[in-house]
Design a protein around this motif. Structure first.
Motif, PDB file in Angstrom:
ATOM      1  N   ASP A  94      74.891  13.150  40.909  1.00 37.70           N
ATOM      2  CA  ASP A  94      75.475  12.122  41.771  1.00 37.70           C
ATOM      3  C   ASP A  94      76.992  12.254  41.805  1.00 37.70           C
ATOM      4  OD1 ASP A  94      75.472  10.145  43.645  1.00 37.70           O
ATOM      5  OD2 ASP A  94      75.221   8.496  42.231  1.00 37.70           O
ATOM      6  N   HIS A 131      70.859  15.885  42.852  1.00 40.41           N
ATOM      7  CA  HIS A 131      71.437  14.755  43.610  1.00 40.41           C
ATOM      8  C   HIS A 131      72.942  14.992  43.685  1.00 40.41           C
ATOM      9  CE1 HIS A 131      71.509  10.242  44.635  1.00 40.41           C
ATOM     10  NE2 HIS A 131      72.752  10.706  44.810  1.00 40.41           N
ATOM     11  N   HIS A 172      76.588  15.018  46.297  1.00 37.41           N
ATOM     12  CA  HIS A 172      77.297  14.693  47.551  1.00 37.41           C
ATOM     13  C   HIS A 172      78.382  15.742  47.766  1.00 37.41           C
ATOM     14  CE1 HIS A 172      75.462  10.659  47.841  1.00 37.41           C
ATOM     15  NE2 HIS A 172      75.456  10.735  46.526  1.00 37.41           N
ATOM     16  N   HIS A 222      69.031   8.297  40.574  1.00 35.98           N
ATOM     17  CA  HIS A 222      70.042   7.780  39.631  1.00 35.98           C
ATOM     18  C   HIS A 222      69.628   6.468  38.962  1.00 35.98           C
ATOM     19  CE1 HIS A 222      70.902   5.708  43.327  1.00 35.98           C
ATOM     20  NE2 HIS A 222      71.650   6.665  43.843  1.00 35.98           N
ATOM     21  N   MET A 261      72.844  15.400  49.471  1.00 38.45           N
ATOM     22  CA  MET A 261      72.583  14.077  50.046  1.00 38.45           C
ATOM     23  C   MET A 261      73.088  13.977  51.494  1.00 38.45           C
ATOM     24  SD  MET A 261      70.829  12.321  48.011  1.00 38.45           S
ATOM     25  CE  MET A 261      69.950  13.471  46.972  1.00 38.45           C
TER      26      MET A 261
END
Ligand code: NCD
Ligand code: ZN
Length: 335
Positions: free
Chosen positions: A240, A12, A14, A168, A38
């Protein structure tokens, strides 16, 4: 003391776009073998061409590192079976956001989940495309994830062949739900293993610890630590890591998102060794994800050693998580 990790995966991540790729891509491609990227860009990734072009830009920035960007598509109610069938081999999952739940999620679905949404989810089940979910309502901030638990439960029972990844997770509620449905899986971030809401608003306001879902109670954190540290087979590491420029965080309207990708493995080794569970790090950071997503990431070996490492105070205009603090583990070698 040393530990050797085979093909670490961040399920996960970004990476943003444009100039920021110069910071984000090498931050992960240096030490990770692959990452689930993502799709919450502006505009979000909703077409085959945008997914392919974005993946191309990511590869350009990985400067020869062994690194696979596993792509996601932003969930839309308007997708057809033909479209999903054709895009299937270009993506690893479809990511569903509830509208307004987080950064760049305005185009997400509305709640309660409607028939048009369920129809597309049925297509994903049929095509064998995993569904990754940002599971929060837009209710009271500390209850958002718990309020979404019933939706997870219903989706899991209505679509028993669909792999659903609860992204998450931050609560004991979801930690418990994980064991009750065979087709529910979860990612756990780095920061939710370390901080609680006290580290965000308990003392001075700490914008660099602010993320969605917000960090919860010590009891919730304990439930997450238990799952991660035991490398529970249904749980994967998903950092994340979600950078925002310093001025967007230190603002009267501060953005949600924490950046730590370049130091993720050093931090994880520090946490796992501190708990006497270093032997479970390989499962949490790679083996579980391979089994859940049925992927075979490119070979990469990362050797970490127990040697102090200080996280810089800034990285290319972004303030990293725990910037300025010293960890007990460093990267020794990547091959
Ligand atoms: C993420 C972002 O900034 O893109 N923010 C965050 O706080 N985690 C989006 C998300 O994963 O919720
Ligand atoms: Zn995220």
């Amino acid at each position: 003391m040393e530990i050797k990790l085979n093909s670490p995966l961040d399920m996960h991540l970004h990476l943003r776009d444009g100039e920021m790729l110069g910071l984000t891509v090498p931050s992960s491609s240096k030490t990770f073998s692959g990452a689930l990227v993502m799709p919450n860009l502006t505009p979000p990734l909703t077409s085959a061409s945008s997914v392919l072009e974005y993946s191309g830009r990511i590869k350009e920035h990985s400067s020869g590192d062994v690194f696979t960007p596993y792509m996601t598509l932003f969930f839309k109610n308007s997708y057809t079976r033909e479209f999903l069938h054709d895009i299937k081999d270009k993506i690893l999952a479809v990511k569903l956001y509830t509208a307004g739940a987080t950064t760049n999620s305005e185009d997400g679905i509305s709640l309660p989940i409607g028939d048009d949404t369920l129809e597309v989810i049925g297509m994903l089940e049929e095509l064998g495309i995993p569904l990754s979910v940002h599971g929060e309502t837009t209710g009271f901030v500390l209850e958002r994830e718990t309020e979404f638990a019933a939706a997870y439960d219903e989706l899991a029972s209505s679509f028993p062949k669909l792999k659903i990844v609860m992204e998450h997770i931050t609560t004991t509620t979801l930690a418990e739900l994980l064991g009750r449905r065979e087709n529910l899986f979860a990612t756990i971030t780095l920061h939710h293993l370390l901080i609680t809401l006290d580290d965000v608003i308990g003392g001075a306001l700490s914008p660099h610890n602010f993320c969605k879902p917000v960090a919860k109670s010590p009891r919730d954190r304990e439930a997450l630590r238990h799952l991660a540290l035991s490398a529970h087979p249904k749980v994967m590491f998903g950092s994340d890591s979600a950078p925002h420029p310093r001025d967007k965080k230190e603002s009267c309207c501060g953005a949600a998102g924490i950046f730590h990708a370049p130091f993720a493995l050093q931090l994880l080794a520090t946490i796992f060794e501190g708990a006497g569970k270093l032997e479970n790090l390989q499962g949490f950071v790679s083996d579980n994800a391979r089994a859940i997503y049925d992927i075979d990431p490119p070979p990469k070996t990362v050797v970490l050693e127990k040697k102090p490492f200080t996280i810089p105070k800034t990285c290319g205009g972004v303030v990293p998580f725990l910037g300025g603090s010293t960890l007990e583990w460093s990267i020794k070698e990547v091959s």
